[in-house]
Design a protein around this motif. Structure first.
Motif, PDB file in Angstrom:
ATOM      1  N   ARG A   7       0.959  -1.017  -0.280  1.00  0.00           N
ATOM      2  CA  ARG A   7      -0.206  -0.124   0.014  1.00  0.00           C
ATOM      3  C   ARG A   7       0.911   1.070   0.115  1.00  0.00           C
ATOM      4  O   ARG A   7       2.034   1.182   0.303  1.00  0.00           O
ATOM      5  CB  ARG A   7      -0.807   0.035   1.430  1.00  0.00           C
ATOM      6  N   ARG A  36      -4.211  -0.655  -9.935  1.00  0.00           N
ATOM      7  CA  ARG A  36      -5.192  -0.267  -8.899  1.00  0.00           C
ATOM      8  C   ARG A  36      -6.180  -1.506  -8.833  1.00  0.00           C
ATOM      9  O   ARG A  36      -6.252  -2.306  -9.756  1.00  0.00           O
ATOM     10  CB  ARG A  36      -5.854   1.111  -9.298  1.00  0.00           C
ATOM     11  N   THR A  37      -6.580  -1.587  -7.511  1.00  0.00           N
ATOM     12  CA  THR A  37      -7.481  -2.491  -7.171  1.00  0.00           C
ATOM     13  C   THR A  37      -8.825  -2.363  -7.802  1.00  0.00           C
ATOM     14  O   THR A  37      -9.220  -1.157  -8.208  1.00  0.00           O
ATOM     15  CB  THR A  37      -7.720  -2.704  -5.671  1.00  0.00           C
ATOM     16  N   PRO A  38      -9.828  -3.405  -7.867  1.00  0.00           N
ATOM     17  CA  PRO A  38     -11.200  -2.968  -8.426  1.00  0.00           C
ATOM     18  C   PRO A  38     -11.717  -1.874  -7.710  1.00  0.00           C
ATOM     19  O   PRO A  38     -12.606  -1.177  -8.272  1.00  0.00           O
ATOM     20  CB  PRO A  38     -12.038  -4.294  -8.232  1.00  0.00           C
ATOM     21  N   SER A  39     -11.287  -1.659  -6.381  1.00  0.00           N
ATOM     22  CA  SER A  39     -12.017  -0.444  -5.312  1.00  0.00           C
ATOM     23  C   SER A  39     -11.172   0.713  -5.968  1.00  0.00           C
ATOM     24  O   SER A  39     -11.534   1.768  -5.148  1.00  0.00           O
ATOM     25  CB  SER A  39     -12.143  -0.873  -4.009  1.00  0.00           C
ATOM     26  N   GLY A  40     -10.377   0.776  -6.598  1.00  0.00           N
ATOM     27  CA  GLY A  40      -9.481   1.992  -6.796  1.00  0.00           C
ATOM     28  C   GLY A  40      -8.350   2.190  -6.066  1.00  0.00           C
ATOM     29  O   GLY A  40      -7.546   3.443  -6.175  1.00  0.00           O
ATOM     30  N   TYR A  41      -7.911   1.342  -5.323  1.00  0.00           N
ATOM     31  CA  TYR A  41      -6.645   1.712  -4.457  1.00  0.00           C
ATOM     32  C   TYR A  41      -5.350   1.357  -5.220  1.00  0.00           C
ATOM     33  O   TYR A  41      -5.306   0.420  -5.914  1.00  0.00           O
ATOM     34  CB  TYR A  41      -6.719   0.581  -3.237  1.00  0.00           C
ATOM     35  N   THR A  43      -1.649   0.077  -5.814  1.00  0.00           N
ATOM     36  CA  THR A  43      -0.878  -1.136  -5.308  1.00  0.00           C
ATOM     37  C   THR A  43       0.637  -1.007  -5.970  1.00  0.00           C
ATOM     38  O   THR A  43       0.775  -0.958  -7.016  1.00  0.00           O
ATOM     39  CB  THR A  43      -1.371  -2.530  -5.700  1.00  0.00           C
ATOM     40  N   SER A 256      -9.688   6.254 -15.664  1.00  0.00           N
ATOM     41  CA  SER A 256     -10.954   6.179 -14.698  1.00  0.00           C
ATOM     42  C   SER A 256     -10.463   6.963 -13.308  1.00  0.00           C
ATOM     43  O   SER A 256     -11.103   7.068 -12.389  1.00  0.00           O
ATOM     44  CB  SER A 256     -11.247   4.680 -14.014  1.00  0.00           C
ATOM     45  N   VAL A 260     -12.521   8.156  -9.807  1.00  0.00           N
ATOM     46  CA  VAL A 260     -12.080   7.235  -8.766  1.00  0.00           C
ATOM     47  C   VAL A 260     -11.056   8.046  -7.820  1.00  0.00           C
ATOM     48  O   VAL A 260     -10.062   8.718  -8.082  1.00  0.00           O
ATOM     49  CB  VAL A 260     -11.077   6.079  -8.951  1.00  0.00           C
ATOM     50  N   THR A 261     -11.561   8.169  -6.484  1.00  0.00           N
ATOM     51  CA  THR A 261     -10.789   9.132  -5.459  1.00  0.00           C
ATOM     52  C   THR A 261      -9.294   8.339  -5.215  1.00  0.00           C
ATOM     53  O   THR A 261      -9.309   7.133  -5.089  1.00  0.00           O
ATOM     54  CB  THR A 261     -11.656   8.944  -4.016  1.00  0.00           C
ATOM     55  N   ARG A 263      -6.305   7.008  -3.569  1.00  0.00           N
ATOM     56  CA  ARG A 263      -5.898   6.372  -2.476  1.00  0.00           C
ATOM     57  C   ARG A 263      -4.534   5.857  -2.397  1.00  0.00           C
ATOM     58  O   ARG A 263      -4.137   5.413  -3.448  1.00  0.00           O
ATOM     59  CB  ARG A 263      -6.903   5.234  -2.334  1.00  0.00           C
TER      60      ARG A 263
END
Length: 263
Positions: A7, A36-41, A43, A256, A260-261, A263
């Motif tokens: 992270r 990014r992960t599917p939730s936008g984080y 990696t 995207s 996507v915020t 993170r």
């Protein structure tokens, strides 16, 4: 086997940086793009950690701006441009060393001028130096010599300090240095009250150049490790046929990003 993912906070803690700094490094092109992960984080992989280590190692020897340009070039697959920037830094360091040696030689060769015997005029001083009187006046216009004026005749009178400054300017000019390059040296001589106190300044100057040279070696080793890491990663990607998918996922992340915020 997949690389261990990290992270932003993990990468930040490793190098004593904030998570926002890590994001800024990525935005500046210092770090390669992240997936990014599917939730936008975001990696990060060990390759990103190696990139950050390389950048931080480059900064002491090359400065923030050049270090950033080097990393951008490498991450943009323009390694030759990055190497050219490194060459330019080394060339500048060499030029700085030559300047230091010229100043040391010029100061060492100066002959003390007793104050009571230091006063002279344009003609005698120009003949002593083997230059034209107009050259002395040009140096005066540049602030390199500051003769006083005789109140009755308005003739220029060069005191002991002026003779010293003229001798130093003459020697540095013979070394190929421009008037604007000589001006800071003369200012240092004046502020130090003469040549002798400058020995400490010259030692510090030499030590800074040596430290910069060592820092460049450290930065080179870290950058080489990053290049090796990228090469190994590229070979592995081509070997398992995932290069296209990795590129696609990163492109998706960039596209995207507006929705996507971060993170």
């Amino acid at each position: 086997m997949r690389e261990k993912l990290q992270r932003p906070v993990d990468l930040a803690r490793q190098h004593g940086r904030s998570t926002q700094a890590i994001r800024n490094y990525e935005a500046a092109g210092i770090l390669p793009e992240t997936d990014r992960t599917p939730s936008g984080y975001r990696t990060y992989t060990p390759t990103h950690a190696t990139a950050l280590a390389a950048y931080l190692a480059l900064v002491p020897g090359h400065g923030n701006q050049t270090a950033t340009s080097i990393m951008r070039a490498i991450n943009g697959y323009a390694t030759a441009d990055a190497l050219a920037l490194i060459d330019e830094s080394h060339a500048q360091l060499l030029e700085d060393r030559r300047t230091l040696r010229a100043v040391e030689t010029a100061l060492r060769d100066l002959e003390p001028v007793p104050a009571e015997r230091g006063d002279t005029f344009v003609g005698p001083l120009s003949r002593r130096l083997g230059i034209r009187p107009a050259t002395l006046r040009k140096w005066e216009d540049a602030g390199l010599v500051q003769p006083r004026r005789d109140p009755r005749t308005s003739y220029r009178i060069y005191g002991a300090a002026d003779v010293r400054d003229a001798l130093l300017t003459h020697q540095l000019r013979r070394g190929g240095y421009l008037l604007e390059q000589i001006s800071p040296v003369i200012a240092q001589v004046r502020s130090a009250g003469g040549v002798a106190p400058l020995e400490s300044m010259l030692r510090d100057w030499r030590a800074r150049l040596d430290a910069r040279g060592r820092a460049m070696l450290t930065g080179a080793a870290a950058l080489d490790a990053y290049l090796a890491c990228r090469s190994a990663e590229s070979s592995a990607t081509r070997g398992d046929g995932t290069e296209g998918r990795t590129s696609s996922s990163r492109q998706t992340g960039r596209t995207s990003g507006s929705s996507v915020t971060a993170r």
